[in-house]
Structures are given as C-alpha cells and as structure tokens.
Design a protein around this motif. Structure first.
Motif, PDB file in Angstrom:
ATOM      1  N   GLY A 133       7.020  -3.590 -15.270  1.00 13.51           N
ATOM      2  CA  GLY A 133       6.504  -4.519 -14.277  1.00 13.51           C
ATOM      3  C   GLY A 133       6.477  -5.921 -14.855  1.00 13.51           C
ATOM      4  N   VAL A 134       5.963  -6.860 -14.065  1.00 17.88           N
ATOM      5  CA  VAL A 134       5.770  -8.216 -14.591  1.00 17.88           C
ATOM      6  C   VAL A 134       4.373  -8.290 -15.212  1.00 17.88           C
ATOM      7  CG1 VAL A 134       7.402  -9.321 -13.022  1.00 17.88           C
ATOM      8  CG2 VAL A 134       5.011  -9.054 -12.316  1.00 17.88           C
ATOM      9  N   SER A 135       4.127  -9.343 -16.003  1.00 19.11           N
ATOM     10  CA  SER A 135       2.843  -9.412 -16.712  1.00 19.11           C
ATOM     11  C   SER A 135       1.699  -9.897 -15.818  1.00 19.11           C
ATOM     12  CB  SER A 135       2.967 -10.304 -17.952  1.00 19.11           C
ATOM     13  OG  SER A 135       3.450 -11.574 -17.562  1.00 19.11           O
ATOM     14  N   ASN A 141       3.383  -1.388  -6.500  1.00 19.03           N
ATOM     15  CA  ASN A 141       4.519  -1.284  -5.578  1.00 19.03           C
ATOM     16  C   ASN A 141       5.820  -1.620  -6.313  1.00 19.03           C
ATOM     17  OD1 ASN A 141       5.817  -0.833  -3.093  1.00 19.03           O
ATOM     18  ND2 ASN A 141       5.919  -3.053  -2.738  1.00 19.03           N
ATOM     19  N   ASP A 142       5.769  -2.633  -7.171  1.00 16.37           N
ATOM     20  CA  ASP A 142       6.944  -3.056  -7.960  1.00 16.37           C
ATOM     21  C   ASP A 142       6.715  -2.742  -9.425  1.00 16.37           C
ATOM     22  OD1 ASP A 142       9.257  -4.208  -8.844  1.00 16.37           O
ATOM     23  OD2 ASP A 142       8.570  -6.276  -8.584  1.00 16.37           O
ATOM     24  N   ASN A 143       7.097  -1.578  -9.939  1.00 14.03           N
ATOM     25  CA  ASN A 143       7.806  -0.548  -9.208  1.00 14.03           C
ATOM     26  C   ASN A 143       7.251   0.812  -9.584  1.00 14.03           C
ATOM     27  OD1 ASN A 143       9.699   0.655  -7.518  1.00 14.03           O
ATOM     28  ND2 ASN A 143      11.148   0.848  -9.193  1.00 14.03           N
ATOM     29  N   ASP A 176      12.863  -3.242 -18.633  1.00 15.82           N
ATOM     30  CA  ASP A 176      13.286  -4.655 -18.676  1.00 15.82           C
ATOM     31  C   ASP A 176      14.082  -5.092 -17.438  1.00 15.82           C
ATOM     32  OD1 ASP A 176      12.701  -6.767 -20.527  1.00 15.82           O
ATOM     33  OD2 ASP A 176      14.809  -6.884 -21.086  1.00 15.82           O
ATOM     34  N   GLU A 177      13.796  -4.441 -16.305  1.00 18.87           N
ATOM     35  CA  GLU A 177      14.446  -4.885 -15.059  1.00 18.87           C
ATOM     36  C   GLU A 177      14.011  -6.295 -14.723  1.00 18.87           C
ATOM     37  OE1 GLU A 177      14.745  -5.401 -10.594  1.00 18.87           O
ATOM     38  OE2 GLU A 177      13.043  -5.612 -11.945  1.00 18.87           O
ATOM     39  N   GLU A 178      12.727  -6.547 -14.944  1.00 15.94           N
ATOM     40  CA  GLU A 178      12.150  -7.818 -14.503  1.00 15.94           C
ATOM     41  C   GLU A 178      12.695  -9.016 -15.286  1.00 15.94           C
ATOM     42  OE1 GLU A 178      10.707  -8.061 -11.842  1.00 15.94           O
ATOM     43  OE2 GLU A 178       9.431  -6.324 -11.409  1.00 15.94           O
ATOM     44  N   GLN A 179      13.301  -8.747 -16.436  1.00 17.59           N
ATOM     45  CA  GLN A 179      13.891  -9.854 -17.205  1.00 17.59           C
ATOM     46  C   GLN A 179      15.382 -10.004 -16.897  1.00 17.59           C
ATOM     47  OE1 GLN A 179      11.389  -7.796 -18.704  1.00 17.59           O
ATOM     48  NE2 GLN A 179      10.132  -9.541 -18.146  1.00 17.59           N
ATOM     49  N   CYS A 291       1.815  -9.000  -2.178  1.00 18.04           N
ATOM     50  CA  CYS A 291       1.353  -9.039  -3.578  1.00 18.04           C
ATOM     51  C   CYS A 291       2.514  -8.975  -4.564  1.00 18.04           C
ATOM     52  CB  CYS A 291       0.357  -7.903  -3.820  1.00 18.04           C
ATOM     53  SG  CYS A 291      -1.212  -8.213  -2.989  1.00 18.04           S
ATOM     54  N   TYR A 292       3.698  -9.314  -4.098  1.00 17.72           N
ATOM     55  CA  TYR A 292       4.881  -9.268  -4.948  1.00 17.72           C
ATOM     56  C   TYR A 292       4.691 -10.106  -6.221  1.00 17.72           C
ATOM     57  CZ  TYR A 292       9.733  -9.927  -6.420  1.00 17.72           C
ATOM     58  OH  TYR A 292      10.896  -9.994  -7.141  1.00 17.72           O
ATOM     59  N   HIS A 293       4.793  -9.452  -7.355  1.00 15.80           N
ATOM     60  CA  HIS A 293       4.646 -10.112  -8.675  1.00 15.80           C
ATOM     61  C   HIS A 293       3.297 -10.794  -8.847  1.00 15.80           C
ATOM     62  CE1 HIS A 293       9.206 -10.153  -9.837  1.00 15.80           C
ATOM     63  NE2 HIS A 293       8.714  -8.949  -9.608  1.00 15.80           N
ATOM     64  N   ARG A 294       2.268 -10.192  -8.239  1.00 15.62           N
ATOM     65  CA  ARG A 294       0.932 -10.767  -8.343  1.00 15.62           C
ATOM     66  C   ARG A 294      -0.058  -9.738  -8.890  1.00 15.62           C
ATOM     67  NH1 ARG A 294      -0.835 -12.916  -2.708  1.00 15.62           N
ATOM     68  NH2 ARG A 294      -2.573 -13.678  -3.987  1.00 15.62           N
TER      69      ARG A 294
END
Ligand code: DTR
Ligand code: ZN
Ligand code: ZN
Length: 481
Positions: A133-135, A141-143, A176-179, A291-294
């Motif tokens: 996920g992101v930090s 949800n993602d993901n 590392d999808e998010e990068q 809430c995408y990336h939140r």
C-alpha cells in the motif's frame, strides 16, 4: 454469496440414506424430495465465496497496518507481515509457495507466488493483486481488497481439491506496485520466454471494493475477459471498460510482454458519472473511492457488495478456465475427520481443554484417547469442534461417531444433562442421561446436504447442578465416497 447459479449445476448424486438430515440450512424435519439426477454438467459449478471470509482477511490487513505504523508500504514491517499472513494461509492449504525478492524495486521486498499443484505445468492461468500500500494509510481497498479476494479464492480452490484441473492456477501478491508496478515487472522479467509462453492469461485485481464503486473490467471485449464479464452479466450488472486503470496496475507488465490480460476494478479517484450512478447506484460526481491513497482507506472503506461480486466472479473464472469437467460427480473423497480417534493430540479439534483425554476412568473404544464431555456433576458446558470441508460430487457422506453415555441420574423420565451434535449450525441429534448404557453405540448421519461446503461439527454437553452424566465420544469419521 451469489445471486443465482451460472452455468451447469453440480450433479447431486444421492446415496443410500442412513439417518437423513435436510440440506443446509436444515430447518425442516422431513427429508427433501429426491428426483432423478440432472444431465451431466459440462463444467463443475463454481463455489460461492463467503464475503465474510474475505472481510476477515481485510480485518487482518487492518490489524497488521495498525500495529506497524499505520501502513503496509513495500519494504515496511506492515508489508512483510502481510506477506507472512497470506503465505501462512496458503502453505497450510497445500500450495507451493515462493517468495521472490524484487531487487529492482524502489523498496527491496518480496513478491509472493502460490501455485496449486495440479493441472498441466505448461498451461497456466494467473491471478494477481498488489499487496503493498501507500504510506498514507492501511490500504484496505487499495489493495487489501484484491489481495483478500484472491486469498479466499485460493483457499476455497484448495479446500475443494477438484479431481481434474484443465489448467494450472497460479496466484501472485505483488510488491512495490505503488512505486511503479515494480514487483510485477520484476516477475515478468524473471520468466524465460518458455515460461511466459505457458501463461495463457493474467487477471489483475486492484481496488475491487470501492465504496462509491463502479463495475470495471480490463479489456472487457477480449476473450480473456469473457468469464469475468459473463459472471457480472449474469447478475445484470452492466460493466464497463476499466479506462481509469489502464496502464496503472500490475496487468500492464504482462500486457507489455504479450500475455493476454483482464481483471476487475471498482475504481479509484475518478468520479462517477450520472449515467453510472443511474445504473449502479452511488453518488454521481464523487470519486469511486473517496479514500484513495488516504489514511481513511480502512476496513470502513470497502463495499461488501462490490467485494462479494468480485470474489464470486473470480471463482466463476477459475472454475470456467481451470477446473475440469472431469467425470460428473467425480468424488475427491476419503475420510475427512482429522485425528478421528483422538490418539494424536488435539489438532484439528478445538473446544474445552481436557475433553480429549486418556483418563482410565472411562474406556476408549479404540486406543486410549477419547473425547469425554460432561461428567462434572455440576453446572457446566463443554464443547468439541472440528471444521470439515466436504468435497462435492460424492455419492455418500456418512458421518459416524461412537457414543458411550453413563450417568448418576436416577430418573427414567427426565432429561437433566444433554449432548447436542451440530453441523453447519443445525442440530443433527440430541442425547441425554436417558440414553445411558454400558457400551459404545455407533451413530451415523447422512450429511450429504453439506457437499461442497465447509462446515463445523460441534458436540456440546450441558450438565445441570448435580449428578453427573458422561458423554464419551470416540472414532468420529466422515467417509465421503
Ligand atoms: N494501481 C492503482 C491505481 C489506479 C488508478 N486508477 C485505477 C482504477 C482501477 C484500478 C486501479 C487504479 C493504485 O494502486 O493506486
Ligand atoms: Zn492499487
Ligand atoms: Zn494505490
């Protein structure tokens, strides 16, 4: 959960009835009417994936994030713990599991690959989701969503152990999808040309539970997408092309390598149109996932309906693509109860400590161990449980246990202490101090109504305030054949 059955149903072969219990959920006393077996199915029906089980995986991802700084970013403890959670489940289920270290990733970390060890090794269908996920938040949800949908599907496939596999099924949880889609790219690059040639399709699942979600399919008109589309079409959903996600998730490296791809998505930060809101519900003009990336991408940020429809669609696709027609009614049978005579410790039984015993105060029927429920002579409840997965397609499912009851009660008319036997939440039988005798008696029940399902068998003894009754159980078997 699913709305209705798509495709052919499993031929239900009804065996000789012993004590018949109704099909689940059994609430009526009379056995169901029996009709001639239907025509052999071309393809075995896909199982219904329990959305509650998918949600339970999401809860685990949330807990992992919470206890590891609030996120599951690649290279972080939260991602490592997520990999360990998924890996543990898969290994226990019988998968061949590999961790691949992505050395080209921004955050050095591992892809997790799991293959079901049946079917032709040179024809593989692959299902993937990024587990990082992101930090900014827990990434549920993602993901977590795609990850949990695939994990539960993998577990159900393993539990069913289909007799015939026409393709190999391989699952992947990318890092590392998010990068920048790095884990999946590393994997594709790690394959030889021959191995890439074995991949007949790659299916991607990224954000499948968006709370204001849509129903999107990658390359919706392709033959690769056909099973995913067929399932959603059967629900009357009118899916659309996943425009927003194009080139933005882990199907892209596969697509670039010439491997046919598809997948489901419910959408990210793009906004729902009024046309989409009219056909799918939800709020026009708002993001599919607010809430995408939140930080608010928690377990509250998932639509159970979207999650469920994706999970069932994946099962439909797996069964269409990879589970053989086999012989209709093919039975992957055998004795299903683990540690059936209680001689090998407690696993996989659960319940009240000390119930499984070699105490010489009561005889075992075989060996020295048995399950002794009750016998306290005071108000008490004791339980003994085991979860069983009944393969579909067998002719008979006799559940047998041997029960010896002795009592200090003196009445011949009144029930004071009782043993209840339940399966899948329904009561199979009840015994009491009135059934006492000096020897073990075999009790057999037809549990064919639970074919193709995972259900828990539970023995519960309840005693009143005085005069003991002992319910001693030994040699519990369920011989599916
Ligand atoms: N890969 C997603 C990015 C993404 C953006 N839009 C969509 C639509 C459907 C699926 C995914 C995406 C991420 O992980 O952020
Ligand atoms: Zn994503
Ligand atoms: Zn993302």
């Amino acid at each position: 959960m699913r709305g209705r059955t798509l495709g052919a149903a499993v031929a239900l072969v009804v065996g000789a009835a012993i004590t018949t219990i109704p099909a689940a959920p059994p609430t009526v006393a009379s056995p169901p009417a029996r009709t001639a077996a239907p025509a052999p199915p071309a393809v075995l029906a896909a199982p219904d994936i329990a959305v509650a089980n998918v949600q339970a995986h999401l809860t685990q991802f949330q807990t992992i994030a919470t206890s590891n700084g609030g996120h599951r970013r690649a290279g972080s403890a939260g991602h490592t713990a997520s990999v360990a959670y998924v890996k543990g489940k898969l290994q226990a289920a019988g998968y061949t599991v590999t961790e691949q270290t992505c050395t080209s990733c921004v955050y050095r970390s591992n892809n997790l690959i799991a293959e079901w060890p049946a079917g032709p090794t040179d024809q593989v269908v692959m299902f993937g989701a990024h587990l990082d996920g992101v930090s900014a938040g827990p990434g549920i949800n993602d993901n977590g969503s795609g990850s949990a949908v695939l994990l539960e599907n993998a577990l159900v496939l393993a539990a069913q152990r289909p007799a015939t596999m026409t393709k190999r099924v391989r699952f992947a949880w990318w890092t590392d999808e998010e990068q920048g889609l790095n884990g999946s790219e590393f994997y594709v690059n790690s394959l030889s040309a021959t191995q890439r040639g074995y991949l007949k399709g790659y299916y991607n699942f990224d954000m499948v539970g968006s709370t204001n979600g849509g129903y999107f399919i990658n390359r919706i008109t392709s033959t690769t997408a056909a099973p995913l589309k067929a399932y959603w079409d059967s629900l009357g959903i009118q899916p659309e092309e996943n425009v927003e996600g194009q080139g933005r998730s882990d199907d892209y490296p596969f697509q670039q390598a010439g491997i046919p791809t598809s997948g489901y998505a419910a959408g990210a930060s793009a906004r729902k149109s009024s046309t989409q809101a009219a056909k799918w519900g939800g709020t026009a003009g708002s993001s599919y996932d607010p809430c995408y990336h939140r930080a608010c991408d928690t377990t509250s940020n998932v639509s159970a309906t979207h999650l469920d429809r994706s999970a069932d669609g994946v099962a439909y696709a797996i069964w269409q693509l990879a589970v053989g027609s086999g012989t209709p009614g093919t039975c992957a049978g055998g004795q299903l109860v683990g540690n059936s005579s209680f001689e090998t410790g407690t696993t996989p039984w659960t319940g009240t400590t000390g119930v499984i015993t070699s105490s010489t105060s009561r005889p075992a029927r075989t060996g020295s161990y048995k399950a002794w429920l009750g016998g306290n002579g005071g108000t008490s409840t004791e339980t003994l449980s085991q979860t069983l997965t009944l393969p579909a397609g067998c002719a008979s499912y006799p559940l047998t246990f041997h029960l010896r009851i002795d009592t200090a009660e003196t009445t011949s008319t009144r029930v004071y202490d009782r043993l209840t036997v339940q399966i899948g939440g329904a009561t199979l039988a009840t015994y009491s101090n009135l059934n006492a005798g000096s020897s073990y008696v075999a009790r057999t029940f037809d549990v064919a109504g639970y074919a193709g399902q995972t259900v828990t068998l539970t023995f519960t003894a309840t005693e009143d305030a005085s005069l003991q009754t002992s319910f001693v159980v030994d040699d519990v078997t369920l011989q599916a054949s």
